[in-house]
Write a protein that holds these residues in place. Structure first.
Motif, PDB file in Angstrom:
ATOM      1  N   HIS A 129      78.190  54.833  56.484  1.00  0.00           N
ATOM      2  CA  HIS A 129      78.911  56.023  56.933  1.00  0.00           C
ATOM      3  C   HIS A 129      78.084  57.303  56.770  1.00  0.00           C
ATOM      4  O   HIS A 129      78.486  58.361  57.268  1.00  0.00           O
ATOM      5  CB  HIS A 129      80.208  56.170  56.132  1.00  0.00           C
ATOM      6  N   VAL A 130      76.944  57.212  56.102  1.00  0.00           N
ATOM      7  CA  VAL A 130      76.103  58.393  55.873  1.00  0.00           C
ATOM      8  C   VAL A 130      75.185  58.604  57.076  1.00  0.00           C
ATOM      9  O   VAL A 130      74.467  57.680  57.474  1.00  0.00           O
ATOM     10  CB  VAL A 130      75.262  58.232  54.594  1.00  0.00           C
ATOM     11  N   PRO A 131      75.185  59.798  57.679  1.00  0.00           N
ATOM     12  CA  PRO A 131      74.312  60.068  58.823  1.00  0.00           C
ATOM     13  C   PRO A 131      72.842  59.813  58.484  1.00  0.00           C
ATOM     14  O   PRO A 131      72.403  60.060  57.353  1.00  0.00           O
ATOM     15  CB  PRO A 131      74.556  61.547  59.128  1.00  0.00           C
ATOM     16  N   LEU A 132      72.098  59.344  59.489  1.00  0.00           N
ATOM     17  CA  LEU A 132      70.714  58.942  59.277  1.00  0.00           C
ATOM     18  C   LEU A 132      69.802  59.543  60.336  1.00  0.00           C
ATOM     19  O   LEU A 132      70.110  59.507  61.533  1.00  0.00           O
ATOM     20  CB  LEU A 132      70.612  57.409  59.330  1.00  0.00           C
ATOM     21  N   ALA A 133      68.669  60.091  59.884  1.00  0.00           N
ATOM     22  CA  ALA A 133      67.594  60.505  60.781  1.00  0.00           C
ATOM     23  C   ALA A 133      66.374  59.696  60.365  1.00  0.00           C
ATOM     24  O   ALA A 133      65.894  59.827  59.239  1.00  0.00           O
ATOM     25  CB  ALA A 133      67.325  62.004  60.631  1.00  0.00           C
ATOM     26  N   ALA A 134      65.884  58.837  61.260  1.00  0.00           N
ATOM     27  CA  ALA A 134      64.808  57.910  60.899  1.00  0.00           C
ATOM     28  C   ALA A 134      63.813  57.772  62.044  1.00  0.00           C
ATOM     29  O   ALA A 134      64.006  58.318  63.138  1.00  0.00           O
ATOM     30  CB  ALA A 134      65.399  56.551  60.530  1.00  0.00           C
ATOM     31  N   SER A 135      62.742  57.020  61.793  1.00  0.00           N
ATOM     32  CA  SER A 135      61.691  56.833  62.788  1.00  0.00           C
ATOM     33  C   SER A 135      62.091  55.790  63.836  1.00  0.00           C
ATOM     34  O   SER A 135      62.802  54.831  63.526  1.00  0.00           O
ATOM     35  CB  SER A 135      60.399  56.394  62.106  1.00  0.00           C
ATOM     36  N   THR A 136      61.607  55.983  65.039  1.00  0.00           N
ATOM     37  CA  THR A 136      61.866  55.050  66.124  1.00  0.00           C
ATOM     38  C   THR A 136      60.546  54.415  66.573  1.00  0.00           C
ATOM     39  O   THR A 136      59.467  54.910  66.251  1.00  0.00           O
ATOM     40  CB  THR A 136      62.533  55.758  67.310  1.00  0.00           C
TER      41      THR A 136
END
Length: 222
Positions: A136-143
Motif C-alpha cells: 500500500h506504500v507508494p513506490l518510485a523505482a527503476s524501470t
C-alpha cells in the motif's frame, strides 16, 4: 491523510532492507546459468579498463544486468522474481529490517504521506513490498527496457534522478523527512527538513556531514 500532509521519503536498499535487493537478484540470475557468469568473466578485462578510466562501476553493472536477462523479456521478470523471493532461507519477508518497517508504519499512523524511492528494479521492489505487507506504500523505482536480446535500465531512480521522478509521481519537494543509508541520496536529503542516516559507512557519513547544512540523525537499524 491529505495532499498537504508532510511527505516522508524512504530509501529502500539497506534502509528498509537488510541487503541490496537488486544486486542479490541479478547475482542469483547469473549463477543459475554458468554460461552467463562465463560471459561476464570474459568481458571483465574490458570492463575493468572502463572502470579505471571513468572511475565508475556503471558499465559493469549495466553489462551484468544485460547478461543476467539475456534471452528474457520483461514478461519473464515476474516469474523469475517470485522464484528468487521464494528462495530466501527465512522466507520472502525476511529482507526487511523490523525497526525500519516500524518507523515507516509510525509515519503512516501519523497521517504522513510516505513514499519509497529506490534504484531497485520496480517489479522486484513491488514483489518484496507485497510479501512484506507494504504494497500500500507508494513506490518510485527503476524501470527497464529491451536491448539486444536482454534488458537494460531505462529510468534509473537513483541519485539526483530521484528528485524529478518523485515530483512526477506527485511527491514534489520540499520533503518533511528523508531516510537513507547512502550519500547518493544527498539531492533528496538537501531538500528535506529532517534527515536520518541508517547505519552509514564512515566515508558516507563524512560526505553527508560536509554537504548538509543541518546535522543528520544516525539510526543503527542494521
Amino acid at each position: 491523510m491529505s495532499e498537504t500532509s508532510p511527505i516522508v521519503v524512504f530509501d529502500f536498499d539497506l534502509t528498509l532492507t537488510k541487503w541490496d535487493t537488486a544486486e542479490r537478484f541479478f547475482r542469483w540470475l547469473l549463477k543459475r546459468d554458468p554460461w552467463r557468469l562465463a560471459l561476464v568473466a570474459v568481458a571483465l578485462p574490458v570492463l575493468a579498463a572502463t572502470i579505471l578510466f571513468t572511475r565508475r562501476r556503471t558499465w559493469l553493472v549495466r553489462f551484468a544486468v544485460w547478461v543476467a536477462t539475456l534471452g528474457r523479456g520483461p514478461a519473464a521478470l515476474p516469474g523469475l522474481i517470485e522464484q528468487h523471493v521464494q528462495s530466501f532461507p527465512d522466507g520472502p519477508g525476511s529482507v526487511f529490517v523490523p525497526a525500519a518497517v516500524e518507523r515507516l508504519n509510525a509515519h503512516l499512523a501519523q497521517g504522513h504521506r510516505v513514499v519509497i524511492a529506490t534504484g531497485c528494479l520496480e517489479p522486484l521492489a513491488q514483489a518484496l513490498l507485497r510479501h512484506g505487507g507494504l504494497s500500500h506504500v507508494p513506490l518510485a523505482a527503476s524501470t527497464v527496457r529491451p536491448f539486444l536480446g536482454g534488458l537494460v535500465r531505462d529510468q534509473h531512480c537513483f541519485g539526483p534522478n530521484k528528485v524529478p521522478i518523485l515530483k512526477a509521481r506527485g511527491f514534489a519537494p520540499p520533503w518533511a523527512v528523508a531516510y537513507t543509508d547512502h550519500h547518493a541520496d544527498l539531492p533528496v536529503l538537501k531538500l528535506s527538513a529532517e534527515c536520518y542516516l541508517v547505519s552509514p559507512k564512515p566515508e558516507c557519513l563524512a560526505l553527508i556531514k560536509q554537504a548538509l547544512a543541518t546535522e543528520a540523525t544516525i539510526l543503527t537499524w542494521r
